[in-house]
Design a protein around this motif. Sequence first.
Motif, PDB file in Angstrom:
ATOM      1  N   SER A 214       0.805  -1.229   0.000  1.00  7.58           N
ATOM      2  CA  SER A 214       0.000   0.000   0.000  1.00  7.58           C
ATOM      3  C   SER A 214       0.834   1.272   0.000  1.00  7.58           C
ATOM      4  O   SER A 214       0.429   2.284  -0.582  1.00  7.58           O
ATOM      5  N   SER A 215       2.018   1.257   0.618  1.00  6.10           N
ATOM      6  CA  SER A 215       2.824   2.479   0.744  1.00  6.10           C
ATOM      7  C   SER A 215       4.104   2.452  -0.083  1.00  6.10           C
ATOM      8  O   SER A 215       4.523   3.488  -0.609  1.00  6.10           O
ATOM      9  N   ALA A 216       4.742   1.291  -0.204  1.00  7.27           N
ATOM     10  CA  ALA A 216       5.992   1.200  -0.959  1.00  7.27           C
ATOM     11  C   ALA A 216       5.762   0.873  -2.431  1.00  7.27           C
ATOM     12  O   ALA A 216       6.703   0.865  -3.223  1.00  7.27           O
ATOM     13  N   GLY A 217       4.503   0.573  -2.793  1.00 11.28           N
ATOM     14  CA  GLY A 217       4.155   0.377  -4.201  1.00 11.28           C
ATOM     15  C   GLY A 217       4.618  -0.927  -4.809  1.00 11.28           C
ATOM     16  O   GLY A 217       4.725  -1.039  -6.037  1.00 11.28           O
ATOM     17  N   LEU A 218       4.868  -1.940  -3.981  1.00 11.78           N
ATOM     18  CA  LEU A 218       5.334  -3.223  -4.499  1.00 11.78           C
ATOM     19  C   LEU A 218       4.162  -4.156  -4.802  1.00 11.78           C
ATOM     20  O   LEU A 218       3.128  -4.104  -4.146  1.00 11.78           O
ATOM     21  N   ASP A 219       4.345  -5.003  -5.802  1.00  9.46           N
ATOM     22  CA  ASP A 219       3.322  -5.968  -6.194  1.00  9.46           C
ATOM     23  C   ASP A 219       3.143  -7.029  -5.110  1.00  9.46           C
ATOM     24  O   ASP A 219       4.121  -7.440  -4.463  1.00  9.46           O
ATOM     25  N   ARG A 220       1.883  -7.481  -4.899  1.00 18.59           N
ATOM     26  CA  ARG A 220       1.605  -8.449  -3.846  1.00 18.59           C
ATOM     27  C   ARG A 220       2.415  -9.732  -4.031  1.00 18.59           C
ATOM     28  O   ARG A 220       2.950 -10.287  -3.060  1.00 18.59           O
ATOM     29  N   GLY A 221       2.540 -10.211  -5.254  1.00 23.24           N
ATOM     30  CA  GLY A 221       3.300 -11.431  -5.510  1.00 23.24           C
ATOM     31  C   GLY A 221       4.768 -11.267  -5.163  1.00 23.24           C
ATOM     32  O   GLY A 221       5.389 -12.182  -4.596  1.00 23.24           O
ATOM     33  N   VAL A 222       5.341 -10.107  -5.473  1.00 27.91           N
ATOM     34  CA  VAL A 222       6.741  -9.815  -5.142  1.00 27.91           C
ATOM     35  C   VAL A 222       6.925  -9.818  -3.620  1.00 27.91           C
ATOM     36  O   VAL A 222       7.896 -10.373  -3.092  1.00 27.91           O
ATOM     37  N   VAL A 223       5.982  -9.197  -2.926  1.00 23.71           N
ATOM     38  CA  VAL A 223       6.062  -9.113  -1.465  1.00 23.71           C
ATOM     39  C   VAL A 223       5.993 -10.496  -0.833  1.00 23.71           C
ATOM     40  O   VAL A 223       6.800 -10.840   0.042  1.00 23.71           O
ATOM     41  N   LEU A 224       5.057 -11.318  -1.284  1.00 22.85           N
ATOM     42  CA  LEU A 224       4.913 -12.659  -0.722  1.00 22.85           C
ATOM     43  C   LEU A 224       6.138 -13.517  -1.018  1.00 22.85           C
ATOM     44  O   LEU A 224       6.568 -14.318  -0.181  1.00 22.85           O
ATOM     45  N   SER A 225       6.724 -13.332  -2.199  1.00 22.87           N
ATOM     46  CA  SER A 225       7.948 -14.078  -2.547  1.00 22.87           C
ATOM     47  C   SER A 225       9.118 -13.645  -1.664  1.00 22.87           C
ATOM     48  O   SER A 225       9.933 -14.474  -1.230  1.00 22.87           O
ATOM     49  N   ALA A 226       9.206 -12.338  -1.383  1.00 18.78           N
ATOM     50  CA  ALA A 226      10.272 -11.823  -0.516  1.00 18.78           C
ATOM     51  C   ALA A 226      10.105 -12.356   0.910  1.00 18.78           C
ATOM     52  O   ALA A 226      11.091 -12.710   1.571  1.00 18.78           O
ATOM     53  N   VAL A 227       8.868 -12.417   1.382  1.00 18.60           N
ATOM     54  CA  VAL A 227       8.607 -12.958   2.712  1.00 18.60           C
ATOM     55  C   VAL A 227       9.003 -14.440   2.762  1.00 18.60           C
ATOM     56  O   VAL A 227       9.591 -14.911   3.748  1.00 18.60           O
ATOM     57  N   ALA A 228       8.719 -15.167   1.685  1.00 20.46           N
ATOM     58  CA  ALA A 228       9.110 -16.580   1.623  1.00 20.46           C
ATOM     59  C   ALA A 228      10.629 -16.716   1.686  1.00 20.46           C
ATOM     60  O   ALA A 228      11.161 -17.595   2.376  1.00 20.46           O
ATOM     61  N   ALA A 229      11.348 -15.831   0.977  1.00 19.89           N
ATOM     62  CA  ALA A 229      12.818 -15.857   1.006  1.00 19.89           C
ATOM     63  C   ALA A 229      13.335 -15.558   2.407  1.00 19.89           C
ATOM     64  O   ALA A 229      14.295 -16.194   2.883  1.00 19.89           O
ATOM     65  N   SER A 230      12.697 -14.607   3.086  1.00 14.51           N
ATOM     66  CA  SER A 230      13.133 -14.278   4.448  1.00 14.51           C
ATOM     67  C   SER A 230      12.864 -15.443   5.393  1.00 14.51           C
ATOM     68  O   SER A 230      13.615 -15.664   6.352  1.00 14.51           O
ATOM     69  N   ALA A 231      11.796 -16.188   5.133  1.00 19.75           N
ATOM     70  CA  ALA A 231      11.483 -17.352   5.963  1.00 19.75           C
ATOM     71  C   ALA A 231      12.557 -18.426   5.832  1.00 19.75           C
ATOM     72  O   ALA A 231      12.865 -19.130   6.808  1.00 19.75           O
ATOM     73  N   VAL A 232      13.138 -18.548   4.632  1.00 26.24           N
ATOM     74  CA  VAL A 232      14.250 -19.492   4.439  1.00 26.24           C
ATOM     75  C   VAL A 232      15.450 -19.052   5.283  1.00 26.24           C
ATOM     76  O   VAL A 232      16.081 -19.861   5.968  1.00 26.24           O
ATOM     77  N   GLY A 233      15.768 -17.740   5.240  1.00 25.27           N
ATOM     78  CA  GLY A 233      16.866 -17.219   6.051  1.00 25.27           C
ATOM     79  C   GLY A 233      16.612 -17.411   7.533  1.00 25.27           C
ATOM     80  O   GLY A 233      17.523 -17.782   8.297  1.00 25.27           O
TER      81      GLY A 233
END
Length: 447
Positions: A273-292
């Motif tokens: 909503s504020s940083a203008g990122l696509d929902r799919g990109v955000v969910l993929s980034a969260v998945a990557a952080s979960a691996v870390g």
Amino acid sequence: MPSASTLNAREQRRVVAGTTIGTAIEWYDYFLYAAVAGLVFKQVMFSPEMSPGLATIVSFASVGISFLFRPLGAFLAGYCADRFGRRAVLVATLLTMGIATVIIGVLPTYATAGAAAPIMLIILRILQGISAGGEWGAAALLSVEHAPAGKRGLYGSGPQLGAPLGLLLSSVVLALVSAFTTEETFMSYGWRIPFLLSAVLIVVGLFIRHSVEESPVYSTMVERPDTAPATNPMGTLLRRFPLVVLIASLVLAANTASGYMTTGGFIQSYATSSAGLDRGVVLSAVAASAVGWSLSTVAAGVISDRIGRKNTFIVGFIVQLLGNLALFPLVNTGNAAAFTAGLVIMSLGIGLTYGQIAAYYAELYPAPVRASGASITYALASILGGAFAPTIAAALTQSTGGTAAVTAYLVAMTLIGLVATLCLRDRTNVDLSPDAAQDRSILAWHH
């Protein structure tokens, strides 16, 4: 014919697998709600007359309210685990969480049911909170009390690993559903699919947990009249160890305040909503952080067996502090790679202050009150740190128009955790058996 030691090693691995997978399923359900609250519920479950900012805050408050009921779950489950065993509690909590999650998947929206929709949603979220409050203590102790000598941190990292795995699983499932549906379809019914899939996970979890043996520490207490389970474990705990409970809860509270930026749904909501990122990109980034987070969680367990729980916390909080400072400057670039890097850096610190928690809390308390102690400390930590971290972050962003205040809040919580760590003795590898002396010298200033 396999030897006794082979059978014992096999049982130990089965316990770790059972607690890890079962806890991952529980956290999948719990984190799924938080992610969907930030992406969907703020639009479909609350009155359209609310402003978008207020709807976001109220939606995150519904995430946080469940934490207020985690002590109830911890109290009930801790009592039952101390009185009747660890294993039965794991089955009951898994069923409660799973059934509540599936029902959320079929709830009517505000447009269909009016005010009844958010009321039903919050009731189900409360049930999730009670389940989450009861789940962790039994799973953690089952793993740690089965662990071989010198490997409690590693074995205890199993149920800790369940949290990032639950985040990873919920993020991947949401990302897949988002990728294969249009925006309109996702908001209409696509978001329900991950909740309904929990029915399959319940069956898998129950099958695995049913095969796990009871804790050897609890079995010993039951078999011997001189070490029988406490009749009022919570009363004994609060009478003898109140300050330990409070200080130890602040250690984990510092972790959960940072962790719930993603697991509580704030980052997902803010980035879209504020940083203008696509929902799919955000969910993929969260998945990557979960691996870390997963990797650093296991690393923390292993490292804590080598250098001690306390030293591992100190290192972890320093890394977490760096993650606090880096997160929002990277998120605010609006760049997908920078956003992912910010989440991954933060997740490494979170894992290094999380993987050793099961062994750390188990080693704080004597056997008769251990389940109550671990459960209530964990639940209190969740309230003090994670419960309303997304709500606080949303309110700070709304009132200041930026994220600097959120960073300051996370840094302050991390420093509190570091100080709390220094206030407790390192009890790595202390005797966990019912025969062990009930040592009161847990606080750093007691001798």
